[in-house]
Design a protein around this motif. Structure first.
Motif, PDB file in Angstrom:
ATOM      1  N   MET A  48     -11.138  -5.830 -40.448  1.00  0.00           N
ATOM      2  CA  MET A  48     -12.582  -5.763 -40.205  1.00  0.00           C
ATOM      3  C   MET A  48     -13.190  -7.157 -40.048  1.00  0.00           C
ATOM      4  N   GLU A  49     -12.667  -8.132 -40.803  1.00  0.00           N
ATOM      5  CA  GLU A  49     -13.198  -9.496 -40.678  1.00  0.00           C
ATOM      6  C   GLU A  49     -12.877 -10.073 -39.306  1.00  0.00           C
ATOM      7  N   ALA A  50     -11.749  -9.691 -38.731  1.00  0.00           N
ATOM      8  CA  ALA A  50     -11.402 -10.151 -37.385  1.00  0.00           C
ATOM      9  C   ALA A  50     -12.396  -9.600 -36.359  1.00  0.00           C
ATOM     10  N   VAL A  51     -12.821  -8.357 -36.556  1.00  0.00           N
ATOM     11  CA  VAL A  51     -13.833  -7.766 -35.669  1.00  0.00           C
ATOM     12  C   VAL A  51     -15.173  -8.492 -35.835  1.00  0.00           C
ATOM     13  N   ALA A  52     -15.544  -8.775 -37.081  1.00  0.00           N
ATOM     14  CA  ALA A  52     -16.790  -9.505 -37.339  1.00  0.00           C
ATOM     15  C   ALA A  52     -16.776 -10.852 -36.613  1.00  0.00           C
ATOM     16  N   ALA A  53     -15.621 -11.516 -36.609  1.00  0.00           N
ATOM     17  CA  ALA A  53     -15.497 -12.821 -35.940  1.00  0.00           C
ATOM     18  C   ALA A  53     -15.694 -12.692 -34.436  1.00  0.00           C
ATOM     19  N   VAL A  54     -15.131 -11.627 -33.836  1.00  0.00           N
ATOM     20  CA  VAL A  54     -15.306 -11.404 -32.393  1.00  0.00           C
ATOM     21  C   VAL A  54     -16.783 -11.155 -32.075  1.00  0.00           C
ATOM     22  N   LEU A  55     -17.436 -10.332 -32.877  1.00  0.00           N
ATOM     23  CA  LEU A  55     -18.849 -10.024 -32.642  1.00  0.00           C
ATOM     24  C   LEU A  55     -19.699 -11.297 -32.714  1.00  0.00           C
ATOM     25  N   LYS A  56     -19.415 -12.131 -33.712  1.00  0.00           N
ATOM     26  CA  LYS A  56     -20.188 -13.368 -33.863  1.00  0.00           C
ATOM     27  C   LYS A  56     -19.922 -14.333 -32.707  1.00  0.00           C
ATOM     28  N   LYS A  57     -18.703 -14.309 -32.183  1.00  0.00           N
ATOM     29  CA  LYS A  57     -18.356 -15.133 -31.015  1.00  0.00           C
ATOM     30  C   LYS A  57     -19.280 -14.828 -29.840  1.00  0.00           C
TER      31      LYS A  57
END
Length: 303
Positions: A56-65
């Protein structure tokens, strides 16, 4: 906060992403909500919290990108809060509280800090008899697509989540939209024969394309309606195994950027060939609970 959701693919500005923190112990078979979770509980392969948190943190990182504002639920001790799509959904400038399984009520309370920014006049609670979850509801510009199950044995299925009362209520709430419902195939025991939500067998992507799984639909002509609506050349048809692995449950950041599971080789290749930027993430552990990227995100604002 001014909500705005007209479809599944316009540029995303704000979203609630669930959390796997303090996810709690492995549920008992009686506590499981779907046949896929039951399968993994029996096999001893139920996902570990640390793995799900990392996914889930990897998804959060993509969204913030992509400059998306990401809200997270308040963490409740030993409680599954991964699938934020189930608890509410936004259509236009209204947030509709989903009437979900009663023992999941606390998930909604955990997003109160977001609800406080919306204002009560834009939050709708449906009557008690209207059963609905966000995975079954898809705004598509002038349409609202809704997955449902209207069989007399509705109450026998833990997998039947949205009823016709909810379909009628949403039509009344949004009279200027065309509400189109689809009967879904349900099974409490076989995850390959169960479309838990509409987004488990269908999702619009880009400007005019869709991912579809024929067997997820109980009524063939309703499936055919979607094929005709998008055009056969614009439909990516997934197999039973791909449906089981949740290939239709990717998530759109915009009309040309999607987040997808890295093992969805056939789908991701097709997406790239059709001009999409595919942000690949590991999400196979989350998928063991019969939910994937769309299930764990609740969009609030799209441009």
């Amino acid at each position: 906060m001014k909500l705005n959701i007209e479809n599944e693919t316009s540029k995303l500005k704000a979203v609630i992403l669930g959390t796997a923190e303090s996810n709690g112990p492995i549920p008992s078979l009686e506590e499981a909500y779907d046949p896929k979770s039951i399968q993994h509980i029996k096999a001893g392969t139920y996902p570990k919290e640390a793995d799900m948190v990392a996914e889930m943190e990897a998804v959060a990182a993509v969204l913030k990108k992509y400059d998306v504002t990401v809200y997270r639920p308040q963490v409740i001790q030993d409680y599954n809060q991964i699938f934020s799509r189930d608890i509410a959904f936004v259509i236009e400038d209204k947030l509709v509280k989903a009437n979900i399984l009663p023992d999941r009520e606390r998930e909604y309370e955990a997003i109160q800090h977001v609800l406080d920014q919306i204002g009560t006049e834009n939050i709708i609670e449906l009557p008690e008899e209207c059963h609905v979850e966000g995975g079954d509801v898809m705004p598509y510009n002038d349409y609202i697509f809704i997955g449902t199950y209207s069989g007399a044995d509705y109450s026998d299925y833990i997998t039947a989540r949205t009823n016709m009362d909810a379909v009628i209520a949403l039509q009344e709430l949004f009279p200027h939209k065309t509400v189109k419902s689809f009967e879904l195939r349900k099974s409490n025991t076989d995850p390959k024969e169960n479309a838990l939500h509409l987004d488990c067998c269908f999702q619009p992507i880009g400007k005019d394309k869709a991912i579809l799984h024929k067997n997820g639909f109980l009524v063939e002509r309703e499936y055919e309606w979607l094929v005709d609506f998008f055009g056969k050349e614009n439909v990516f048809e997934i197999t039973k195994d791909e449906m089981y692995n949740m290939n239709s449950n990717i998530f759109s950041i915009s009309e040309d950027v999607v987040i997808s599971e890295k093992n969805f080789t056939r789908l991701n290749t097709w997406l790239c060939e059709n001009g999409f930027t595919v942000e690949e993430v590991a999400y196979a552990e989350i998928a063991k609970q019969e939910g994937l990227l769309r299930c764990s995100t609740m969009p609030l604002i799209r441009d």
